[in-house]
Design a protein around this motif. Structure first.
Motif, PDB file in Angstrom:
ATOM      1  N   TYR A 186       0.821  -1.201   0.000  1.00 24.92           N
ATOM      2  CA  TYR A 186       0.000   0.000   0.000  1.00 24.92           C
ATOM      3  C   TYR A 186       0.863   1.262   0.000  1.00 24.92           C
ATOM      4  N   ALA A 187       0.201   2.376  -0.369  1.00 24.25           N
ATOM      5  CA  ALA A 187       0.811   3.697  -0.301  1.00 24.25           C
ATOM      6  C   ALA A 187      -0.296   4.686   0.043  1.00 24.25           C
ATOM      7  N   PRO A 188       0.052   5.871   0.529  1.00 27.98           N
ATOM      8  CA  PRO A 188      -0.982   6.880   0.762  1.00 27.98           C
ATOM      9  C   PRO A 188      -1.762   7.161  -0.520  1.00 27.98           C
ATOM     10  N   ALA A 189      -3.036   7.417  -0.389  1.00 24.44           N
ATOM     11  CA  ALA A 189      -3.897   7.601  -1.562  1.00 24.44           C
ATOM     12  C   ALA A 189      -3.475   8.782  -2.406  1.00 24.44           C
ATOM     13  N   ASP A 190      -2.894   9.802  -1.793  1.00 17.91           N
ATOM     14  CA  ASP A 190      -2.512  10.995  -2.552  1.00 17.91           C
ATOM     15  C   ASP A 190      -1.098  10.896  -3.139  1.00 17.91           C
ATOM     16  N   ALA A 191      -0.422   9.781  -2.937  1.00 20.19           N
ATOM     17  CA  ALA A 191       0.928   9.611  -3.485  1.00 20.19           C
ATOM     18  C   ALA A 191       0.855   9.389  -4.989  1.00 20.19           C
ATOM     19  N   HIS A 192       1.766  10.027  -5.719  1.00 22.67           N
ATOM     20  CA  HIS A 192       1.812   9.866  -7.168  1.00 22.67           C
ATOM     21  C   HIS A 192       2.443   8.516  -7.494  1.00 22.67           C
ATOM     22  N   ALA A 193       1.700   7.668  -8.186  1.00 21.42           N
ATOM     23  CA  ALA A 193       2.192   6.316  -8.483  1.00 21.42           C
ATOM     24  C   ALA A 193       3.132   6.332  -9.675  1.00 21.42           C
ATOM     25  N   ASP A 194       4.254   7.028  -9.527  1.00 17.45           N
ATOM     26  CA  ASP A 194       5.252   7.076 -10.584  1.00 17.45           C
ATOM     27  C   ASP A 194       6.118   5.819 -10.538  1.00 17.45           C
ATOM     28  N   LEU A 195       7.108   5.748 -11.432  1.00 15.46           N
ATOM     29  CA  LEU A 195       7.919   4.536 -11.510  1.00 15.46           C
ATOM     30  C   LEU A 195       8.661   4.275 -10.211  1.00 15.46           C
ATOM     31  N   ARG A 196       9.127   5.303  -9.553  1.00 20.75           N
ATOM     32  CA  ARG A 196       9.857   5.106  -8.300  1.00 20.75           C
ATOM     33  C   ARG A 196       8.960   4.457  -7.254  1.00 20.75           C
ATOM     34  N   LEU A 197       7.759   4.984  -7.064  1.00 20.11           N
ATOM     35  CA  LEU A 197       6.860   4.433  -6.061  1.00 20.11           C
ATOM     36  C   LEU A 197       6.444   3.007  -6.422  1.00 20.11           C
ATOM     37  N   ARG A 198       6.134   2.782  -7.682  1.00 16.58           N
ATOM     38  CA  ARG A 198       5.736   1.444  -8.117  1.00 16.58           C
ATOM     39  C   ARG A 198       6.889   0.446  -7.976  1.00 16.58           C
ATOM     40  N   SER A 199       8.108   0.935  -8.163  1.00 21.67           N
ATOM     41  CA  SER A 199       9.271   0.070  -8.002  1.00 21.67           C
ATOM     42  C   SER A 199       9.484  -0.310  -6.543  1.00 21.67           C
ATOM     43  N   LEU A 200       9.329   0.656  -5.643  1.00 20.95           N
ATOM     44  CA  LEU A 200       9.465   0.350  -4.220  1.00 20.95           C
ATOM     45  C   LEU A 200       8.382  -0.633  -3.772  1.00 20.95           C
ATOM     46  N   ALA A 201       7.182  -0.488  -4.343  1.00 18.41           N
ATOM     47  CA  ALA A 201       6.107  -1.428  -4.022  1.00 18.41           C
ATOM     48  C   ALA A 201       6.452  -2.825  -4.518  1.00 18.41           C
ATOM     49  N   ALA A 202       6.982  -2.911  -5.740  1.00 18.28           N
ATOM     50  CA  ALA A 202       7.357  -4.214  -6.295  1.00 18.28           C
ATOM     51  C   ALA A 202       8.463  -4.854  -5.466  1.00 18.28           C
ATOM     52  N   TYR A 203       9.377  -4.043  -4.964  1.00 19.13           N
ATOM     53  CA  TYR A 203      10.482  -4.563  -4.142  1.00 19.13           C
ATOM     54  C   TYR A 203       9.951  -5.211  -2.864  1.00 19.13           C
ATOM     55  N   LEU A 204       8.996  -4.544  -2.197  1.00 22.32           N
ATOM     56  CA  LEU A 204       8.423  -5.116  -0.982  1.00 22.32           C
ATOM     57  C   LEU A 204       7.584  -6.351  -1.290  1.00 22.32           C
ATOM     58  N   TRP A 205       6.811  -6.264  -2.357  1.00 21.19           N
ATOM     59  CA  TRP A 205       5.914  -7.369  -2.723  1.00 21.19           C
ATOM     60  C   TRP A 205       6.684  -8.626  -3.108  1.00 21.19           C
ATOM     61  N   ALA A 206       7.849  -8.471  -3.769  1.00 20.10           N
ATOM     62  CA  ALA A 206       8.582  -9.624  -4.318  1.00 20.10           C
ATOM     63  C   ALA A 206       9.296 -10.445  -3.256  1.00 20.10           C
ATOM     64  N   GLY A 207       9.464  -9.920  -2.052  1.00 21.36           N
ATOM     65  CA  GLY A 207      10.053 -10.720  -0.992  1.00 21.36           C
ATOM     66  C   GLY A 207      11.488 -10.383  -0.666  1.00 21.36           C
ATOM     67  N   PRO A 208      12.053 -11.037   0.336  1.00 15.68           N
ATOM     68  CA  PRO A 208      13.374 -10.663   0.874  1.00 15.68           C
ATOM     69  C   PRO A 208      14.538 -10.873  -0.073  1.00 15.68           C
ATOM     70  N   ASP A 209      14.385 -11.708  -1.092  1.00 13.59           N
ATOM     71  CA  ASP A 209      15.484 -11.953  -2.028  1.00 13.59           C
ATOM     72  C   ASP A 209      15.439 -11.020  -3.239  1.00 13.59           C
ATOM     73  N   ALA A 210      14.515 -10.083  -3.239  1.00 17.34           N
ATOM     74  CA  ALA A 210      14.320  -9.225  -4.411  1.00 17.34           C
ATOM     75  C   ALA A 210      15.446  -8.211  -4.568  1.00 17.34           C
ATOM     76  N   VAL A 211      15.718  -7.875  -5.818  1.00 18.10           N
ATOM     77  CA  VAL A 211      16.672  -6.821  -6.170  1.00 18.10           C
ATOM     78  C   VAL A 211      16.041  -6.017  -7.308  1.00 18.10           C
ATOM     79  N   LEU A 212      15.904  -4.715  -7.123  1.00 19.36           N
ATOM     80  CA  LEU A 212      15.383  -3.903  -8.217  1.00 19.36           C
ATOM     81  C   LEU A 212      16.393  -3.882  -9.360  1.00 19.36           C
ATOM     82  N   CYS A 213      15.915  -3.990 -10.579  1.00 22.68           N
ATOM     83  CA  CYS A 213      16.791  -4.026 -11.738  1.00 22.68           C
ATOM     84  C   CYS A 213      16.192  -3.187 -12.857  1.00 22.68           C
ATOM     85  N   GLY A 214      16.870  -3.135 -13.991  1.00 25.51           N
ATOM     86  CA  GLY A 214      16.355  -2.437 -15.161  1.00 25.51           C
ATOM     87  C   GLY A 214      16.004  -0.990 -14.889  1.00 25.51           C
ATOM     88  N   TYR A 215      14.866  -0.555 -15.442  1.00 26.14           N
ATOM     89  CA  TYR A 215      14.463   0.845 -15.284  1.00 26.14           C
ATOM     90  C   TYR A 215      14.148   1.196 -13.835  1.00 26.14           C
TER      91      TYR A 215
END
Length: 305
Positions: free
Chosen positions: A39-68
């Motif tokens: 989750y994120a605050p409702a007024d947060a702009h869901a840009d690539l940075r925020l969506r990437s941080l969400a994907a990092y948490l969702w993917a689990g402890p072995d996750a590493v952000l990559c690519g864009y």
């Protein structure tokens, strides 16, 4: 008790366990669900940075952000519009799968190819450039290498990674990207404009060329330049005219460049998309005129001797 990512982006179960929210509050209008249990605050702009941080948490402890996603977190934004979040996981069979808005990659990452940024594991600038060069098309691969190498490493160092990962998919694209890469580029649009020119058969312009303003004891920086011809090529992203003050400053800058003997051609993203051949023709025509004028002056000087 603190939880990872709070309050910018967080796992709902962790926030509930820590007593930071209640189930009703989490389901209410104050928060938005980006991914399962993320989750994120409702007024947060869901840009690539925020969506990437969400994907990092969702993917689990072995996750590493990559690519864009890694490029974004590393401060080297270069993603096309609507780029999905990208996360690498080490598990081959178990773990999350790609879903709408998130690309999950299963790849080999050596320990020296992963770094941390404010508690988030991401691929290094070098590994991120390597990956984007091999995953992207011929233009966006160069854009990524330019953005990530700027002020960090010489693009040719990517050859070391290409030699290390000889069997990686798309590794040949990395070598191709190095033919066109230039870490002096000031922004992704400037790289795209430079590629329009050089792939159209024109000489390589100089990125981020300074024109000295002796009266003001400063320099005016051109996005691209042919110094011998006193020709500047600039990307116009619209910010030049965002406010009256910006428009006046841009007009004054242009006047000083003209007074210094420079001609400046400006192009937009729409120009690059719709009429790249015309851009090449226009710039080529100015260069041809400059060469002829220089040749004529040389003949006149020779005759006067």
């Amino acid at each position: 008790m603190t939880i990872p990512g709070w309050p910018e982006v967080f796992r709902g179960t962790a926030a509930l366990a820590a007593g930071l929210v209640t189930p009703d509050l989490l389901r209410g209008p104050r928060f938005r669900r980006l991914l399962p249990d993320t989750y994120a605050p409702a007024d947060a702009h869901a840009d690539l940075r925020l969506r990437s941080l969400a994907a990092y948490l969702w993917a689990g402890p072995d996750a590493v952000l990559c690519g864009y996603s890694a490029a974004e977190v590393l401060g080297a934004s270069c993603a096309p519009r609507a780029a999905p979040a990208e996360v690498a996981v080490t598990a081959v069979r178990a773990g999350p799968r790609s879903r709408d808005g998130v690309v999950v990659r299963r790849d080999v990452l050596d320990p020296d190819e992963v770094t941390g940024v404010r508690g988030v594991r991401v691929t290094t600038r070098l590994r991120t450039a390597f990956d984007l060069a091999r995953w992207s098309g011929p233009t966006e691969g160069v854009v990524a290498v330019d953005a990530l190498s700027r002020g960090s490493f010489a693009p040719d160092v990517l050859l070391n990674l290409a030699a290390r990962h000889t069997h990686a998919r798309g590794v040949r694209r990395v070598v191709d990207a190095l033919v066109w890469a230039d870490p002096r580029a000031g922004s992704p649009p400037e790289t795209r404009l430079r590629l329009v020119l050089v792939r159209g058969g024109l000489p390589r312009p100089v990125p981020q060329h300074p024109v000295l303003d002796d009266a003001r004891r400063t320099a005016l920086w051109l996005d691209l330049a042919y110094p011998d011809h006193r020709l500047g090529i600039e990307y116009d992203g619209g910010g030049h005219f965002a406010t009256p003050e910006a428009a006046r400053a841009d007009a004054g800058r242009h006047t000083r460049l003209v007074a210094a003997g420079w001609r400046v051609l400006r192009y937009t993203a729409l120009d690059m998309h719709r009429r790249p051949d015309e851009i090449v023709a226009e710039v080529g025509q100015v260069l041809d005129h400059s060469r002829r004028d220089a040749g004529q002056r040389a003949v006149e000087i020779d005759r006067s001797r």
